[in-house]
Design an enzyme around this catalytic site. Structure first.
Site, PDB file in Angstrom:
ATOM      1  CE1 TYR A   1     -14.343   8.909  14.942  1.00 35.18           C
ATOM      2  CE2 TYR A   1     -15.475   8.659  12.839  1.00 35.18           C
ATOM      3  CZ  TYR A   1     -14.533   8.216  13.755  1.00 35.18           C
ATOM      4  OH  TYR A   1     -13.790   7.087  13.484  1.00 35.18           O
TER       5      TYR A   1
ATOM      6  CE  LYS B   1     -11.165   9.413  13.306  1.00 28.45           C
ATOM      7  NZ  LYS B   1      -9.877   8.905  13.802  1.00 28.45           N
TER       8      LYS B   1
HETATM    9  P1  NAI Z   1     -11.434   1.442  19.995  1.00 26.41           P
HETATM   10  O1  NAI Z   1     -12.419   2.247  20.759  1.00 26.41           O
HETATM   11  O2  NAI Z   1     -11.514  -0.053  20.010  1.00 26.41           O
HETATM   12  O3  NAI Z   1      -9.938   1.860  20.383  1.00 26.41           O
HETATM   13  C1  NAI Z   1      -9.578   3.195  20.531  1.00 26.41           C
HETATM   14  C2  NAI Z   1      -8.241   3.261  21.199  1.00 26.41           C
HETATM   15  O4  NAI Z   1      -7.922   4.633  21.433  1.00 26.41           O
HETATM   16  C3  NAI Z   1      -8.215   2.566  22.555  1.00 26.41           C
HETATM   17  O5  NAI Z   1      -6.975   1.897  22.713  1.00 26.41           O
HETATM   18  C4  NAI Z   1      -8.322   3.732  23.524  1.00 26.41           C
HETATM   19  O6  NAI Z   1      -7.717   3.464  24.773  1.00 26.41           O
HETATM   20  C5  NAI Z   1      -7.554   4.790  22.785  1.00 26.41           C
HETATM   21  N1  NAI Z   1      -7.868   6.132  23.252  1.00 26.41           N
HETATM   22  C6  NAI Z   1      -9.057   6.774  23.228  1.00 26.41           C
HETATM   23  N2  NAI Z   1      -8.933   7.981  23.789  1.00 26.41           N
HETATM   24  C7  NAI Z   1      -7.646   8.111  24.176  1.00 26.41           C
HETATM   25  C8  NAI Z   1      -6.904   9.130  24.829  1.00 26.41           C
HETATM   26  N3  NAI Z   1      -7.472  10.277  25.218  1.00 26.41           N
HETATM   27  N4  NAI Z   1      -5.584   8.915  25.063  1.00 26.41           N
HETATM   28  C9  NAI Z   1      -4.992   7.756  24.691  1.00 26.41           C
HETATM   29  N5  NAI Z   1      -5.638   6.757  24.084  1.00 26.41           N
HETATM   30  C10 NAI Z   1      -6.945   6.938  23.831  1.00 26.41           C
HETATM   31  O7  NAI Z   1     -11.536   1.991  18.523  1.00 26.41           O
HETATM   32  P2  NAI Z   1     -11.040   1.412  17.108  1.00 26.41           P
HETATM   33  O8  NAI Z   1     -12.243   1.022  16.345  1.00 26.41           O
HETATM   34  O9  NAI Z   1      -9.933   0.464  17.257  1.00 26.41           O
HETATM   35  O10 NAI Z   1     -10.525   2.785  16.465  1.00 26.41           O
HETATM   36  C11 NAI Z   1      -9.163   3.104  16.263  1.00 26.41           C
HETATM   37  C12 NAI Z   1      -9.090   4.278  15.319  1.00 26.41           C
HETATM   38  O11 NAI Z   1      -9.687   3.926  14.073  1.00 26.41           O
HETATM   39  C13 NAI Z   1      -9.839   5.511  15.812  1.00 26.41           C
HETATM   40  O12 NAI Z   1      -9.124   6.674  15.480  1.00 26.41           O
HETATM   41  C14 NAI Z   1     -11.144   5.452  15.034  1.00 26.41           C
HETATM   42  O13 NAI Z   1     -11.712   6.715  14.896  1.00 26.41           O
HETATM   43  C15 NAI Z   1     -10.657   4.883  13.727  1.00 26.41           C
HETATM   44  N6  NAI Z   1     -11.699   4.268  12.921  1.00 26.41           N
HETATM   45  C16 NAI Z   1     -12.428   3.199  13.387  1.00 26.41           C
HETATM   46  C17 NAI Z   1     -13.402   2.645  12.591  1.00 26.41           C
HETATM   47  C18 NAI Z   1     -14.228   1.484  13.028  1.00 26.41           C
HETATM   48  O14 NAI Z   1     -15.170   1.139  12.297  1.00 26.41           O
HETATM   49  N7  NAI Z   1     -13.937   0.824  14.124  1.00 26.41           N
HETATM   50  C19 NAI Z   1     -13.695   3.184  11.270  1.00 26.41           C
HETATM   51  C20 NAI Z   1     -12.872   4.292  10.879  1.00 26.41           C
HETATM   52  C21 NAI Z   1     -11.914   4.808  11.688  1.00 26.41           C
END
Ligand code: NAI
Length: 246
Positions: A154, A158
């Site tokens: 990961y 990133k």
């Molecule tokens: P989440 O798991 O709630 O949402 C992830 C989204 O990405 C979902 O809508 C899912 O359907 C979509 N997704 C995953 N694989 C996919 C694919 N192959 N094709 C299309 N859509 C796909 O995660 P969250 O927390 O909302 O994360 C969003 C972004 O923020 C990610 O890139 C994550 O790495 C990043 N992030 C999150 C943090 C956290 O603490 N929640 C911290 C730092 C970064």
């Protein structure tokens, strides 16, 4: 009163929940028409229906499939309009310590978090360059800046996005296409629900502002970076992390 993103079309990957959905909401509130692109098309369409304002739509796309990425960008441009803001937000984790990390855990994370951003960006920038206007926002993570035991795949994906952001920013600046990254800290979403109470307490101690973030904390910054107030900002990675990384 005219809103600052009126006339813009924003494509948000992984916009059906969590941080992506909050960003979709914030951009819609700023006046943009939003295309939500996520694996579950039905969920994307429902999410798009609930956004403020008119003209939004939801699409199904696995962003790790380059052919489908090309198709979905064409569908978005036909039904919602030419993409002027791209938010590469879709992301996954497959955590394990290095010695237990399987090849597919590495490959899947790089494919969704990094390679998909390249495919999406390449699919939308031609139009942006022609129109001499565009915004690309890549959602990276503080883990890409600091590293994290158990997340080498990961963190690599990133950190890769940070280098990608700077290079795209340099390449497209003369065409008035800006490219920035947002590095959230620990945000309360489905991705972080698996943390134990002890882990959450431990994290809170490392966050100067003393709490996990909300998706809306990130979304407000995305709206700012997408809008005219950020017109002189490109190539930056902005941490939205309660002060974890300074
Ligand atoms: P989440 O798991 O709630 O949402 C992830 C989204 O990405 C979902 O809508 C899912 O359907 C979509 N997704 C995953 N694989 C996919 C694919 N192959 N094709 C299309 N859509 C796909 O995660 P969250 O927390 O909302 O994360 C969003 C972004 O923020 C990610 O890139 C994550 O790495 C990043 N992030 C999150 C943090 C956290 O603490 N929640 C911290 C730092 C970064």
């Amino acid at each position: 009163m005219r809103k600052e993103l009126e006339g813009q079309v924003a494509l948000v990957t992984g916009g059906s929940r969590g941080i992506g959905l909050a960003i979709a909401n914030a951009l819609a509130e700023g006046g943009a028409r939003v295309a939500i692109v996520a694996r579950d098309g039905e969920r994307s369409r429902r999410a798009a229906d609930e956004l403020a304002g008119e003209g939004h739509a939801g699409f199904s796309c696995d962003v790790s499939d380059p052919g489908r990425v090309r198709e979905v960008v064409a569908e978005v441009e036909e039904t919602v309009g030419a993409v002027s803001t791209l938010v590469n937000n879709a992301g996954i984790t497959r955590d394990n310590i290095l010695l237990r990390l399987r090849d597919e855990d590495w490959d899947d994370v790089i494919a969704v978090n990094l390679t998909a951003a390249f495919h999406m960006t390449r699919a939308v920038v031609r139009g942006m360059m022609k129109r001499r206007e565009g915004v690309i926002l890549n959602i990276t993570s503080v883990v890409g800046l600091m590293g994290n035991a158990g997340q080498s795949n990961y963190a690599a994906s990133k950190a890769g996005l940070v280098g990608f952001t700077k290079s795209v920013a340099r390449e497209l600046a003369t065409r008035n296409v800006r490219c920035n990254a947002l590095a959230p800290g620990f945000i309360d979403t489905d991705m972080t629900t698996e943390l134990s109470e002890d882990q959450v307490r431990g994290l809170q101690e490392r966050i100067p502002l003393g709490r996990l973030g909300e998706p809306e904390d990130v979304a407000g910054v995305a709206r700012f970076l997408a809008g005219p107030s950020a017109r002189y900002i490109t190539g930056q990675t902005l941490a939205v992390d309660g002060g974890m990384v300074m």
